[in-house]
Design a protein around this motif. Structure first.
Motif, PDB file in Angstrom:
ATOM      1  N   ALA C 412       0.834  -1.202   0.000  1.00 42.10           N
ATOM      2  CA  ALA C 412       0.000   0.000   0.000  1.00 42.10           C
ATOM      3  C   ALA C 412       0.869   1.252   0.000  1.00 42.10           C
ATOM      4  N   LEU C 413       1.922   1.226   0.799  1.00 36.87           N
ATOM      5  CA  LEU C 413       2.804   2.387   0.882  1.00 36.87           C
ATOM      6  C   LEU C 413       3.437   2.683  -0.473  1.00 36.87           C
ATOM      7  N   LEU C 414       4.002   1.655  -1.084  1.00 38.98           N
ATOM      8  CA  LEU C 414       4.698   1.863  -2.350  1.00 38.98           C
ATOM      9  C   LEU C 414       3.726   2.287  -3.451  1.00 38.98           C
ATOM     10  N   SER C 415       2.588   1.621  -3.516  1.00 33.97           N
ATOM     11  CA  SER C 415       1.677   1.988  -4.599  1.00 33.97           C
ATOM     12  C   SER C 415       1.109   3.381  -4.372  1.00 33.97           C
ATOM     13  N   THR C 416       0.906   3.764  -3.113  1.00 38.22           N
ATOM     14  CA  THR C 416       0.436   5.123  -2.854  1.00 38.22           C
ATOM     15  C   THR C 416       1.469   6.142  -3.318  1.00 38.22           C
ATOM     16  N   ILE C 417       2.734   5.879  -3.038  1.00 35.25           N
ATOM     17  CA  ILE C 417       3.771   6.827  -3.456  1.00 35.25           C
ATOM     18  C   ILE C 417       3.784   6.949  -4.983  1.00 35.25           C
ATOM     19  N   VAL C 418       3.744   5.821  -5.661  1.00 41.28           N
ATOM     20  CA  VAL C 418       3.812   5.844  -7.126  1.00 41.28           C
ATOM     21  C   VAL C 418       2.604   6.577  -7.706  1.00 41.28           C
ATOM     22  N   VAL C 419       1.430   6.184  -7.254  1.00 37.58           N
ATOM     23  CA  VAL C 419       0.218   6.777  -7.816  1.00 37.58           C
ATOM     24  C   VAL C 419       0.167   8.275  -7.530  1.00 37.58           C
ATOM     25  N   SER C 420       0.510   8.650  -6.304  1.00 38.14           N
ATOM     26  CA  SER C 420       0.392  10.070  -5.963  1.00 38.14           C
ATOM     27  C   SER C 420       1.415  10.902  -6.722  1.00 38.14           C
ATOM     28  N   ALA C 421       2.623  10.390  -6.853  1.00 36.39           N
ATOM     29  CA  ALA C 421       3.632  11.165  -7.567  1.00 36.39           C
ATOM     30  C   ALA C 421       3.231  11.337  -9.031  1.00 36.39           C
ATOM     31  N   ILE C 422       2.774  10.276  -9.653  1.00 36.97           N
ATOM     32  CA  ILE C 422       2.333  10.389 -11.054  1.00 36.97           C
ATOM     33  C   ILE C 422       1.148  11.342 -11.143  1.00 36.97           C
ATOM     34  N   GLY C 423       0.191  11.170 -10.243  1.00 34.67           N
ATOM     35  CA  GLY C 423      -0.961  12.076 -10.244  1.00 34.67           C
ATOM     36  C   GLY C 423      -0.530  13.519 -10.082  1.00 34.67           C
ATOM     37  N   GLY C 424       0.447  13.750  -9.219  1.00 32.45           N
ATOM     38  CA  GLY C 424       0.924  15.109  -9.000  1.00 32.45           C
ATOM     39  C   GLY C 424       1.589  15.686 -10.235  1.00 32.45           C
ATOM     40  N   VAL C 425       2.400  14.876 -10.906  1.00 30.19           N
ATOM     41  CA  VAL C 425       3.080  15.359 -12.107  1.00 30.19           C
ATOM     42  C   VAL C 425       2.066  15.724 -13.194  1.00 30.19           C
ATOM     43  N   ILE C 426       1.108  14.847 -13.392  1.00 29.41           N
ATOM     44  CA  ILE C 426       0.084  15.142 -14.404  1.00 29.41           C
ATOM     45  C   ILE C 426      -0.668  16.413 -14.032  1.00 29.41           C
TER      46      ILE C 426
END
Lengths: 476, 476, 476
Positions: C412-426
């Motif tokens: 959960a931690l890793l996928s949250t980091i990945v998803v949020s960072a990508i979401g933030g960049v977009i």
């Protein structure tokens, strides 16, 4: 800028780190959960909503606001010591609560070699913390943060021992902590400031005043204290009608003292103008004044009258006693805690004693022996059985008469004053040791000594002196 | 400095001391504890946690924050009248609550010749106080503290009688006090300010503006009101789902009006910039707009739409109606209470009437006759027995139809407007009497008249005019 | 003054009006009352005081104060961007909550084609809002209000989907939202600010500093967050001992991190002085640090140690990592959210995983399977029946071992980091579109661009530079 202070860069961090390591070790060794917080103790009979959390946490949250925001803003009234007032309050309060959890926990909440922690302890620790913050008021602006921490380090044990001794041996009624918080804190603080006497400050100090913004901030602090004071005064009262009365009396007392403060502030001023320092402090006298009798049947009018009397004493103290103490008795009481907590506390204690002397079953009904637990009949007394039919679960007491109880109250009051004053004096001598970075006279009330300050921190007052504006103001 | 004011040094203290003595005597004669606070009435069946305190005190504490801190900060928006806004609010509120405890207590909480006091009365007294503070908004900065106290002295009885008459004879639904607080207070305040008309202020006043700090302070006040408004609107609703809906609708209404306020503030400004006065006031319109129907089944979308409508009316009022009223109708409404409480209150009342007209058992189920208690069948009606099977303890009502109830709502609204406006006008004439120290035009909005002010209280604005900084700012 | 901005006068109102109409239509079509607020669902068995309102509303009110006043004041620390910090927080929070009610409601609170609304949803929506406000911290002062609204518009769905996916499929323990709020918000915000990189700001900006007043205001915000953080961290914990522990641990963690922050602030400063930015931010690290294990049996000492560690990491991050990120990685993290929420969040998550790995029935008793619901035996397992005798009503779980649960936490931690960072960049790329009125570099941190400002908004700092006062200050 000024030279770096050894005491600040070394003393403060070393003190904090050492005490923190000490505290975390003590926590690890001796602090565990209480019955309400330990998962293992929840049986199949436990109803989640019966947890003490739900009875006490709303009151705890209110008290948190008082301690950290109310006191923090109130003490930020010096125009160049706003950081100091608010931030040192934060620092001192945090340390005092941690330390009180341990020391007070040892005396009051320990069994089986462990301190059992829950919201109740936190509330009690915040009460101990309140005592430290009140004492802080006597030396505001004249002490380094390290001195404040040392003061808390010493005051908490004196407080905890006094509290424990009074509650265990004298067994008094003091639901709102009138004697144990206000009177104790006052005479402790006076003891400290007596030793820390700075003769040159009696001539006035350039930075001792407030600014327009700092006065407003401080008044906000007053309002936060005012608004949540009923929670403070009632949280340790018995649940039910006792707690309800405590809320009611505190509100009425504060309300009465507020109006009286406005009247006296105007009346005692040569031009009839209001003085913000009065609004910030004297309005609160009612909260202290009703303290010792807050859960008793003193009647709404009684609470009102107490608020007025407490306020009058407090106001006259500010006008006449504080300057006298500073000049004649070497007691420089910066925030006038002797007026708000000492004089008012004495009035309150006296009123509490009177309320005990006139208490009767006629007025209280059988629940009198809940409010005055020590006056309940002793185990085995047939009257106890009779009462227990009316109030199931009534605990046996000590069978004291009202007069006996009153005498114990007096004993508690006097011994608290003596112990706190001596404790304060000793603490004052410790604080005078050179290691603690006491600020020199000319840098009292000045944030620049302890903080990286923005450029404008001393602008407003200087401006108003240098180029005082003419009467024609610009249109908005 | 200015000459001492007779009214301030003599008038204010005399008024306060005389009324305090009067109030404490009335308290002693007529105020006693209610069933929840009287120790004697606690029997062996009483469960401490059933005390009304635990249901109502958390809401009461929130309302305290609104009254003393929310209003206090909001009214401190003038740059040289920050003390006045915050401190006179404190003074007036305290006096109004005490007075309301007695007057409202006489009408609503007295039996056996005594007013029976508990937290419920305090909440009702704070509602009465809110009405006074709203009216205060109309004359902010243009009245002496003595005038404000006299206004409270007169407004509270008019309020209490109106409230009592409406609740006793017209029997309306008004859980959040839309009609009785907001509409009443608005037209009372307009009546007062109409009589106190100052033609010269229509040309603008040098001190009428805000400063950067005062605008931020005032916005904090708004946020405190915003955050706790759900408590205000729901505290007198029926416990359970009614109260839950009141919280929900108030939150949604405020939320909707906040966004609309931002949009309109930008749209109506020539340069598209936001105006702080809009953020401080118009964002709150939703709390008033949902008031009259706050506990009804208006649906979340209904609350949202009401918030938007209330906000739009309020905003347009500020832009177009307030200047018109000041210039043409001699009504100088300093804080624009007619927009936030009057116009929005009328929209709210109308929405409440519509909600009553469309209420049906289909939507509410049988608990409809709890929410609309007066539409419950009369005693003896077979339908009552049927309903009581579904809702044990349902009280018999008046058997009103929805239309009948709506007509009573209209009657209450109109009579409240008439009574409050007349009361306000009469109060205005009393305030004009020379004894009350009304400030001269040029000293309006100026703390220096009533307070010992620090040197810098007028510095910032003058500075910025005299030596307006060049564009190159210094680096931090 | 500056030219009117098209984006402000047209963009902001159009965006708000369009989204409001969209939202009110969605409310009308899809949002209805939940079981606790719908009048029709109250049967003759319903006890009014059992309504969820009474369990949750006090916590909700505390969180409201944190979101609107705590964050609002904290973000107002720039000396010429106080309106922006406080008011854009108000705007963004309001919009984010409305939008979260719908989006999160769709994923978590909908059945029968409707979103069922009550106080519980509002609390969850305020959690989603908190994530947006944390991300806001990364771009404070460098974004237009329209950009902030667009950011909220995009962040809320990413948040809601992540939350839903993690809770539905990974089924983790995260009572205080450590992973889902703090870590998510941090990496989302860093993604946004990475794209919005402004190279010239790395050279410093004339308006980036604070003033004396703004520092005090911001410290007040900190205190409000500090005081009510236990409510935030505990509101979604299980009622009873779990919630009680959450309150206790949060208080202890904050308390420990506060003292450490003072020590490190002084120690890391060349002159030993305290830095207000540290007091304003780093003191809060403990609240995040205990987050992931807040309801577990980590012991009071564990909470204390976590507070110290979180604080140390946070402080070192501010001193060394933030400047590095800005210069080398193009990540300009304005408020240092990576320190307070990212680093501290990672420590917290790690601690949570450790707490899961060492959890045992010996420590928790049978209620372990309430706290760790997914480790409860599956339906049909005889151990479940055995446990249900000890805890009636225990729900069947997934029968996970501690290790399995820990692995899901990591996932959960890793996928949250990945998803949020990508979401933030977009989101960052969307915000770069020219329609949204991004402020030019020289007008960052400046209220004048978006607000009608009073004359004095830039006075103090300029004055202090132009005519820096001499050492002899005037007496008060």
């Amino acid at each position: 800028m000024r030279q770096p202070q050894m005491s600040l860069r070394v003393g403060l961090p070393v003190f904090v780190v050492v005490t923190q390591l000490f505290i975390v070790v003590l926590f690890a060794l001796f602090v565990t959960y209480d019955d309400q917080t330990d998962a293992k103790l929840q049986g199949n009979e436990t109803v989640a909503m019966d947890n003490a959390l739900y009875k006490d946490y709303p009151f705890f949250a209110d008290i948190q606001v008082m301690i950290f925001i109310g006191f923090g803003c109130l003490l930020a009234f010096f125009r160049q010591y706003g950081f100091g007032g608010m931030v040192f309050n934060f620092l001192t309060a945090t340390f005092a609560i941690q330390w009180a959890i341990l020391v007070q926990g040892y005396f009051q909440f320990s069994h089986d070699g462990k301190i059992h922690l829950g919201v109740t302890n936190l509330i009690n620790a915040e009460f101990a913390c309140a005592a430290v913050l009140i004492s802080f008021g006597a030396v505001l602006g004249k002490t380094s943060p390290l001195q404040l921490l040392v003061m808390a380090l010493l005051e908490i044990p004196v407080y905890a021992v006094t509290e424990w001794a009074v509650l265990t041996y004298l067994k008094i009624n003091d639901a709102a902590g009138c004697i144990l918080i206000h009177v104790f804190a006052c005479y402790f603080g006076l003891g400290v400031t007596f030793v820390l006497y700075r003769p040159r400050l009696n001539e006035g100090h350039a930075k001792e005043g407030s600014s327009y913004q700092s006065d407003i901030l401080s008044a906000m602090g007053t309002l936060f204290l005012w608004v949540f004071w009923p929670s403070f005064n009632s949280v340790l009262a018995l649940k039910g009608d006792d707690q309800h009365r405590a809320v009611l009396h505190t509100f009425i007392g504060l309300s009465a003292s507020t109006l009286t403060a406005f009247a006296l502030s105007s009346m005692l001023n040569r031009t009839g103008k209001l003085t913000m320092a009065d609004i910030q402090n004297v309005t609160l006298a009612g909260g202290v004044a009703v303290g010792a009798s807050v859960d008793m049947m003193i009647s709404p009018a009684g609470a009102y009258a107490l608020g007025m009397m407490g306020c009058a004493a407090c106001m006259l103290g500010y006008r006449y006693l504080t300057p006298f103490l500073a000049r004649r008795l070497r007691i420089q009481d910066q925030c006038g805690i002797h007026n708000l907590h000492g004089l008012t506390g004495l009035i309150s204690s006296t009123a509490g004693i009177c309320a005990i002397l006139v208490a009767s079953e006629e007025v209280y009904g059988p629940s009198m022996y809940e409010t005055f637990a020590h006056m309940a009949p002793v185990e085995g007394d047939p009257k106890l059985l009779e009462l227990q039919e009316q109030i199931p679960g009534l605990q046996p007491g000590l069978g004291r008469t009202a007069l006996e109880q009153a005498i114990y109250q007096v004993a508690a009051l006097l011994s608290t004053i003596v112990v706190s004053a001596i404790g304060g004096v000793i603490t004052g001598f410790v604080l005078k040791l050179p290691y603690f970075g006491s600020p020199p006279d000319e840098l009292c009330f000045d944030d620049d000594l302890f903080f990286e300050v923005p450029h404008n921190y001393e602008a407003p007052i200087t401006f108003s002196n240098k180029c005082r504006p003419t009467t024609e103001d610009s249109a908005a």
